[in-house]
Design a protein around this motif. Structure first.
Motif, PDB file in Angstrom:
ATOM      1  N   TYR A 151      17.246  -1.321 -60.192  1.00 32.51           N
ATOM      2  CA  TYR A 151      17.035  -2.477 -59.317  1.00 32.51           C
ATOM      3  C   TYR A 151      17.173  -3.793 -60.071  1.00 32.51           C
ATOM      4  O   TYR A 151      17.419  -4.833 -59.469  1.00 32.51           O
ATOM      5  N   LEU A 154      20.338  -5.649 -59.477  1.00 34.94           N
ATOM      6  CA  LEU A 154      20.441  -6.537 -58.312  1.00 34.94           C
ATOM      7  C   LEU A 154      20.087  -7.972 -58.662  1.00 34.94           C
ATOM      8  O   LEU A 154      20.510  -8.906 -57.989  1.00 34.94           O
ATOM      9  N   GLY A 158      23.033 -15.226 -59.298  1.00 37.64           N
ATOM     10  CA  GLY A 158      22.447 -15.733 -58.064  1.00 37.64           C
ATOM     11  C   GLY A 158      21.008 -16.144 -58.290  1.00 37.64           C
ATOM     12  O   GLY A 158      20.226 -15.410 -58.894  1.00 37.64           O
ATOM     13  N   ARG A 161      16.623 -14.436 -57.261  1.00 39.95           N
ATOM     14  CA  ARG A 161      16.605 -12.989 -57.079  1.00 39.95           C
ATOM     15  C   ARG A 161      15.495 -12.319 -57.878  1.00 39.95           C
ATOM     16  O   ARG A 161      15.171 -11.163 -57.619  1.00 39.95           O
ATOM     17  N   LEU A 164      12.524 -10.706 -56.205  1.00 37.03           N
ATOM     18  CA  LEU A 164      12.773  -9.525 -55.383  1.00 37.03           C
ATOM     19  C   LEU A 164      12.426  -8.239 -56.124  1.00 37.03           C
ATOM     20  O   LEU A 164      12.093  -7.221 -55.501  1.00 37.03           O
ATOM     21  N   LEU A 167       9.094  -6.276 -55.432  1.00 28.35           N
ATOM     22  CA  LEU A 167       9.081  -5.777 -54.051  1.00 28.35           C
ATOM     23  C   LEU A 167       9.917  -4.504 -53.925  1.00 28.35           C
ATOM     24  O   LEU A 167       9.564  -3.571 -53.211  1.00 28.35           O
ATOM     25  N   LEU A 168      11.039  -4.447 -54.637  1.00 33.41           N
ATOM     26  CA  LEU A 168      11.901  -3.273 -54.555  1.00 33.41           C
ATOM     27  C   LEU A 168      11.391  -2.128 -55.426  1.00 33.41           C
ATOM     28  O   LEU A 168      11.455  -0.968 -55.039  1.00 33.41           O
ATOM     29  N   PRO A 171       7.382   0.118 -54.555  1.00 36.06           N
ATOM     30  CA  PRO A 171       7.308   1.289 -53.671  1.00 36.06           C
ATOM     31  C   PRO A 171       8.023   2.504 -54.264  1.00 36.06           C
ATOM     32  O   PRO A 171       7.575   3.624 -54.091  1.00 36.06           O
TER      33      PRO A 171
END
Lengths: 226, 241
Positions: A151, A154, A158, A161, A164, A167-168, A171
């Protein structure tokens, strides 16, 4: 030379870390601070002793986020990842190499956090417990590093990011947190757990690492491709 | 510019409304109270269909994502359906969690229990919030679609692992004691029928929402392209004048 790429990327990441010393100078103190903060929040010795396993893994997970961001900051700084892509290398192998480097750093971090738990939380480790504990650390670290790197891809390129990532990742690594915590509790005999109970959890950790090792190698390219 | 409604969506909408009307009347008035749970059992007529739709939505997202990545025609239509379905799924999963905890408060006296199914559902909810956040990242349309599809398929890998570990976690520490859903509820024919109509109503509503939402996404893309052309034309006109 194909297998060499994985190790070359891992060695490059570790060499960059050896020169910059971000893990030793910033992430390790941060993780130690988290351990102290848990003691402040939970306050009571018997609670700390009982939950020591989970706290070690929470501190490791928090450090994972910092380490992943660092691992990909060195890719974006000089557009190293773009250079690798232009060289036409297989991004799946870059993924494995970066995961190995992250794994090594996380493992070193845990090797410090466990003695910290022994000192601060007053847990005891005996020989059979230590074997289980080290096996747990290796399997759980593999899973955490594989998911974190996947992850983390990702977050390359950009703005905005970075936020994020937790959060990814959280879980997804929930099974690792659960299994590693239970196995560590068995190793430390927290709450009267037996060492034998811990080995089933190690099995789950190994399955998790294998699943994400395969999935990550296949998926990484699509996640970082710009 | 045309809207997003067609004869099909209007038909689905009418069926959804009619079934909803039945569920409201059937669920609140016609069906009896439960012997054990009393009026709390009526939450079931909303809770079960919304949970069903939430899981259906995530299956649709996964299938559409696989279609985008591996299908013969890698059309962006798959991506729009996957995104629309996930959005609607998150909505219904939120509804499931809220109605579930209201029911739990009445029946167990607690809003939340660390039951495997509840915990997995909460993780699924957060996972798809993350998926929607990934969809919001910038990039070329094809790349965004591919990235989102990969994240959706990773979620399919993740959820069974989470569920399995949570089941194991709970079973070793305390027997799942409280939640035996429907175990002590005796459903008579009218209750079962109302529940069935509820599932039909929510499925129609889901389909209606996804069709509209994915068509809207297509229109937004078209409008976005036109906007750029118009802006270029306007600048050219300025330069010419």
């Amino acid at each position: 030379m194909k297998g060499g790429l994985v190790w070359a990327v891992a060695a490059r990441d570790l060499r960059a870390e050896a020169r910059a010393r971000v893990t030793t100078n910033q992430v390790l103190p941060f993780a130690g601070l988290v351990m102290v903060t848990f003691a402040l929040a939970l306050d009571r010795e018997e609670v700390l002793q009982r939950t020591a396993g989970g706290l070690v893994w929470l501190a490791t997970t928090f450090s994972l986020f910092v380490l992943v961001q660092r691992a990909f900051a060195i890719e974006t700084a000089d557009r190293a990842l773009d250079a690798l892509r232009v060289a036409g290398v297989d991004l799946g192998r870059v993924y494995l190499g970066k995961s190995i480097a992250l794994m090594v750093q996380l493992f070193v971090l845990e090797c410090v956090l466990v003695p910290v738990a022994v000192v601060l939380y007053r847990v005891r480790v005996d020989a059979p417990g230590a074997v289980l504990l080290v096996t747990t650390m290796i399997c759980a670290t593999t899973g955490l590093a594989l998911v974190g790197t996947l992850y983390g891809g990702l977050t390359v390129g950009g703005a905005g990011r970075e936020t994020l990532l937790p959060l990814l990742v959280l879980p997804v690594v929930a099974p690792v947190l659960i299994a590693a915590t239970r196995a560590t509790e068995s190793a430390l005999r927290s709450g009267g757990a037996a060492v034998s109970e811990g080995w089933a959890w190690v099995g789950l950790l190994a399955v998790f690492a294998a699943a994400f090792g395969i999935a990550g190698t296949l998926a990484f390219g699509a996640l970082v491709d710009e | 510019m045309r809207g997003t409604g067609t004869a099909t969506t209007r038909g689905i909408g009418v069926v959804a409304l009619a079934c909803m009307a039945w569920v409201v009347w059937g669920g609140l008035v016609a069906t009896p109270r439960d012997v054990v749970q009393g009026d709390a059992v009526r939450i079931m007529y909303v809770h079960v269909p919304s949970a069903w739709v939430a899981y259906l939505a995530f299956v649709v997202t996964a299938v559409a994502s696989a279609g985008l990545l591996f299908g013969p025609r890698r059309s962006l239509g798959f991506d729009r359906v996957a995104g629309a379905s996930a959005e609607v799924g998150v909505l219904f999963m939120g509804l499931t969690l809220v109605t579930g905890s209201l029911w739990g408060r009445i029946t167990w006296g607690e809003f939340w229990q660390w039951d495997p199914r509840l915990t997995t559902t909460a993780f699924l909810f957060v996972t798809y919030l993350g998926y929607l956040a990934v969809r919001g990242l910038d990039g070329a349309p094809e790349q965004r679609a591919r990235r989102a599809a990969v994240v959706a398929l990773l979620a399919v890998l993740e959820i069974p692992l989470v569920h399995f570990s949570v089941v194991l976690w709970r079973s070793l520490h305390q027997r799942a004691s409280v939640l035996d859903p429907g175990g002590d509820v005796k459903l008579d024919d009218l209750m079962l029928f109302t529940l069935f109509v509820g599932v039909v109503a929510f499925t129609c509503l889901y389909t209606w929402l996804v069709l509209h939402r994915s068509r809207l996404a297509a229109l937004v893309e078209v409008a976005g392209r036109g906007e750029l052309d118009r802006a270029i034309a306007a600048r050219r006109a300025e330069a010419g004048a």
